[in-house]
Design a protein around this motif. Structure first.
Motif, PDB file in Angstrom:
ATOM      1  N   ALA A   1       0.846  -1.203   0.000  1.00 48.87           N
ATOM      2  CA  ALA A   1       0.000   0.000   0.000  1.00 48.87           C
ATOM      3  C   ALA A   1       0.879   1.250   0.000  1.00 48.87           C
ATOM      4  O   ALA A   1       0.600   2.226  -0.701  1.00 48.87           O
ATOM      5  N   ALA A   2       1.962   1.212   0.779  1.00 50.74           N
ATOM      6  CA  ALA A   2       2.874   2.364   0.814  1.00 50.74           C
ATOM      7  C   ALA A   2       3.555   2.542  -0.541  1.00 50.74           C
ATOM      8  O   ALA A   2       3.702   3.666  -1.021  1.00 50.74           O
TER       9      ALA A   2
ATOM     10  N   PHE B   1       2.405   1.761  -3.502  1.00 53.02           N
ATOM     11  CA  PHE B   1       1.477   2.352  -4.468  1.00 53.02           C
ATOM     12  C   PHE B   1       1.244   3.833  -4.169  1.00 53.02           C
ATOM     13  O   PHE B   1       1.179   4.669  -5.075  1.00 53.02           O
ATOM     14  N   TYR B   2       1.139   4.143  -2.884  1.00 51.17           N
ATOM     15  CA  TYR B   2       0.955   5.552  -2.497  1.00 51.17           C
ATOM     16  C   TYR B   2       2.133   6.396  -3.011  1.00 51.17           C
ATOM     17  O   TYR B   2       1.943   7.480  -3.578  1.00 51.17           O
ATOM     18  N   MET B   3       3.340   5.885  -2.836  1.00 53.65           N
ATOM     19  CA  MET B   3       4.530   6.613  -3.281  1.00 53.65           C
ATOM     20  C   MET B   3       4.554   6.722  -4.806  1.00 53.65           C
ATOM     21  O   MET B   3       4.887   7.770  -5.360  1.00 53.65           O
ATOM     22  N   ALA B   4       4.173   5.629  -5.492  1.00 55.88           N
ATOM     23  CA  ALA B   4       4.136   5.662  -6.961  1.00 55.88           C
ATOM     24  C   ALA B   4       3.110   6.680  -7.436  1.00 55.88           C
ATOM     25  O   ALA B   4       3.336   7.418  -8.395  1.00 55.88           O
ATOM     26  N   SER B   5       1.974   6.752  -6.727  1.00 55.46           N
ATOM     27  CA  SER B   5       0.909   7.669  -7.146  1.00 55.46           C
ATOM     28  C   SER B   5       1.344   9.126  -7.008  1.00 55.46           C
ATOM     29  O   SER B   5       0.717  10.016  -7.567  1.00 55.46           O
ATOM     30  N   ARG B   6       2.416   9.358  -6.243  1.00 59.16           N
ATOM     31  CA  ARG B   6       2.939  10.718  -6.107  1.00 59.16           C
ATOM     32  C   ARG B   6       4.115  10.951  -7.057  1.00 59.16           C
ATOM     33  O   ARG B   6       4.725  12.015  -7.033  1.00 59.16           O
TER      34      ARG B   6
ATOM     35  N   LEU C   1      11.801   3.424   1.651  1.00 64.25           N
ATOM     36  CA  LEU C   1      11.189   2.592   2.691  1.00 64.25           C
ATOM     37  C   LEU C   1      12.243   1.780   3.440  1.00 64.25           C
ATOM     38  O   LEU C   1      12.182   1.638   4.662  1.00 64.25           O
TER      39      LEU C   1
ATOM     40  N   HIS D   1       3.687   5.577 -11.437  1.00 64.08           N
ATOM     41  CA  HIS D   1       4.544   6.754 -11.235  1.00 64.08           C
ATOM     42  C   HIS D   1       4.671   7.570 -12.527  1.00 64.08           C
ATOM     43  O   HIS D   1       4.886   8.775 -12.474  1.00 64.08           O
TER      44      HIS D   1
ATOM     45  N   ALA E   1       1.658   9.818 -12.699  1.00 68.44           N
ATOM     46  CA  ALA E   1       1.844  11.001 -11.841  1.00 68.44           C
ATOM     47  C   ALA E   1       2.743  12.022 -12.532  1.00 68.44           C
ATOM     48  O   ALA E   1       2.451  13.222 -12.526  1.00 68.44           O
TER      49      ALA E   1
ATOM     50  N   PHE F   1      -6.401  10.177  -2.021  1.00 73.13           N
ATOM     51  CA  PHE F   1      -6.855   8.908  -1.427  1.00 73.13           C
ATOM     52  C   PHE F   1      -7.964   9.127  -0.400  1.00 73.13           C
ATOM     53  O   PHE F   1      -7.878  10.036   0.426  1.00 73.13           O
TER      54      PHE F   1
ATOM     55  N   VAL G   1      -2.302   6.718   3.093  1.00 76.08           N
ATOM     56  CA  VAL G   1      -1.494   5.649   3.680  1.00 76.08           C
ATOM     57  C   VAL G   1      -0.475   6.231   4.660  1.00 76.08           C
ATOM     58  O   VAL G   1       0.130   7.271   4.404  1.00 76.08           O
TER      59      VAL G   1
ATOM     60  N   PHE H   1       9.293  12.638   1.679  1.00 75.15           N
ATOM     61  CA  PHE H   1       8.371  11.954   0.777  1.00 75.15           C
ATOM     62  C   PHE H   1       8.020  12.847  -0.413  1.00 75.15           C
ATOM     63  O   PHE H   1       8.077  12.441  -1.577  1.00 75.15           O
TER      64      PHE H   1
ATOM     65  N   SER I   1       9.193  12.685  -4.324  1.00 72.74           N
ATOM     66  CA  SER I   1       8.121  12.544  -5.316  1.00 72.74           C
ATOM     67  C   SER I   1       8.242  13.606  -6.402  1.00 72.74           C
ATOM     68  O   SER I   1       8.210  13.311  -7.597  1.00 72.74           O
TER      69      SER I   1
ATOM     70  N   LEU J   1       2.754  19.203  -5.821  1.00 77.03           N
ATOM     71  CA  LEU J   1       3.005  18.435  -7.051  1.00 77.03           C
ATOM     72  C   LEU J   1       2.377  19.112  -8.278  1.00 77.03           C
ATOM     73  O   LEU J   1       2.759  18.834  -9.398  1.00 77.03           O
TER      74      LEU J   1
END
Lengths: 250, 248
Positions: free
Chosen positions: A198-199, A201-206, A217, B73, B76, B84, B88, B98, B102, B162
């Motif tokens: 889940a983490a 995917f969250y990071m990829a989504s950003r 991680l 990615h 994005a 979300f 998360v 983070f 990103s 972003l």
């Protein structure tokens, strides 16, 4: 001559080792002795980064006298076999801290073996080991804590966590307690996990690419082990070596 | 900007989206409403590329590119942002670290210059202020120990930093009290209400739409858009319920 016989898998502390690699080093040199005198504070470290394909075994015999303190920082990342053992004996009100990380890939076998004896009352010990294992690597922590009959009010913990990056990697964690005193506190925890999907995917989504996300991680998983190294230059050296090794695995 | 045509998908072999079509142009804000289990979050995750959300038919063109050929990615970096419903938690990684990783990953992918530490902190401060989020919160690990409202505000700070072209916001209003709702609504308007950007708001309730005025409202039921209209449709849904409107 029996002392020179090669170890076998029937011996518990060699059970997960790479005996072929051990044979290449046999007979092993005498252990390194560390004696911390009464009331003293000692900081020791080892960055085990032997060349690819080679074997390295480091044995330490440590005595920490009454009211003394010894902290050991260990980064175990090199060689086909990298094995580091500690036999520690604590006096009254003494403290031993092990702060270790194992990071392995390929066919590496990396091990930390400890035996900590609380021989006198009021001593404390803490062992923290974080392992990251990829490919077909094996990482093992075998740690026994022995509390003698007189060692009342012993306070000991073992915190062992491993992260597997591939299905083919192996982590062994075996904390053991042998307690003869009746007023002691011994805590131990061992976990083996994988990177949080889940983490990721969250990071990829950003926008983070998978290698950046995984490294971040894993850095946070290992971070903390070297935080309290008193020598800043050494700490940076350990952290840089750990990050470089992590980056080679993702 | 986004053209979804007859999209079908499955999760664990179960069909959720059953031929969903939707077109979103630059400068528009669309709201999707619908009952529980209609497929609203599935639509968001499928567009974002969450593993396990398998596209079985149809397509989604984003600026003419087939979205489903891009990794999450890469989507994005192309300007897609997924807000979300349940942000998360990532222990051990600070929000600032983070977000900087990103943003710079996106910039590397677009062959743009990465931001250095000072430039990034200035940007983060500006966006945190816009959403009324204390900078100290951004020094803490991602979403760890944040209340529901703080998580949603932090999501909007992420969106501000972003600076996406298309934001898909999955129930960003859930867990917000009235004051937080106003701030988040104003944040969405400030960041995304621009001629070259677009928003897809997924929500259960009309109340967010009081602050972020949609140009179009769609009703999603059983994996399809069953009704579309203007802002007045949201009010009608609020008044009469989904069952009435869907049946009509």
């Amino acid at each position: 001559m029996t002392a020179l016989a090669l170890p076998t898998r029937r011996q518990e502390d060699w059970r997960y080792s790479d005996l072929e690699a051990v044979a290449s080093l046999w007979p092993l040199p005498a252990p390194t002795r560390i004696d911390v005198a009464t009331g003293e504070t000692a900081n020791h470290h080892l960055l085990q980064d032997a060349a690819d394909g080679s074997a390295a075994v480091h044995d330490y015999v440590i005595t920490v006298a009454d009211d003394a303190r010894c902290d050991f920082h260990l980064l175990n990342i090199g060689g086909k076999l990298g094995r580091v053992t500690f036999a520690v004996r604590l006096g009254a009100r003494a403290h031993f801290g092990l702060h270790g990380a194992i990071i392995g890939g390929g066919d590496q076998t990396l091990e930390i073996i400890t035996s900590v004896t609380h021989a006198q009352p009021d001593a404390t010990s803490g062992q923290t080991v974080r392992s990251v294992l990829g490919s077909r690597a094996t990482g093992s922590y075998l740690g026994s804590i022995n509390v003698a009959r007189d060692a009342q009010r012993t306070d000991a913990f073992q915190s062992i966590k491993a992260m597997l990056l591939d299905r083919t990697a192996t982590a062994n964690a075996k904390p053991e307690l042998e307690i003869y005193a009746d007023d002691v506190k011994c805590a131990h925890g061992a976990t083996v996990g994988e990177l949080d999907k889940a983490a990721l995917f969250y990071m990829a989504s950003r926008g983070m690419d998978p290698a950046t996300a995984k490294t971040l991680l894993l850095r946070s998983f290992v971070a903390g082990v070297f935080d309290d190294m008193p020598d800043e230059a050494l700490r940076e050296q350990f952290e840089a070596a750990a990050i470089a090794k992590l980056e080679s695995l993702v | 900007m986004l053209n979804i045509d007859n999209l079908t998908n499955t999760i664990d072999g179960k069909t959720i989206l059953k031929g969903l079509s939707l077109t979103i142009n630059a400068g528009e804000i669309h709201a999707i409403m619908g009952p529980n289990g209609a497929g609203k979050s599935t639509l968001a995750y499928t567009l974002g590329g969450r593993p396990g959300y398998d596209v079985t038919g149809g397509e989604a063109l984003y600026d003419g590119v087939n979205l489903f050929t891009l990794e999450p990615h890469e989507r994005a970096a192309a300007g897609l942002f997924l807000g979300f419903q349940y942000p998360v938690e990532i222990p051990g990684v600070s929000n600032l670290q983070f977000l900087r990783e990103s943003l710079n990953s996106q910039k590397r992918a677009r062959d743009e210059k990465e931001l250095n530490g000072g430039e990034f902190i200035r940007l983060a401060k500006e966006k945190a202020a816009l959403l009324g989020l204390d900078m100290d919160m951004l020094k803490r690990p991602v979403n760890v120990g944040f209340s529901g409202g703080e998580k949603k505000r932090a999501e909007m700070v992420q969106m501000g930093i972003l600076d996406p072209k298309l934001a898909i916001l999955d129930e960003t209003d859930s867990g917000l009290d009235i004051d937080a709702l106003k701030i988040v609504g104003a944040g969405i308007n400030a960041i995304m209400r621009k001629p070259d950007k677009a928003v897809l708001l997924i929500t259960h309730y009309q109340r967010l739409l009081d602050y972020v005025k949609p140009d179009f409202v769609h009703v999603l039921a059983d994996g399809r858009i069953v009704k579309s209209g203007g802002p007045e449709l949201a009010l009608e849904l609020e008044r009469e319920g989904y069952a009435e409107v869907v049946a009509a």
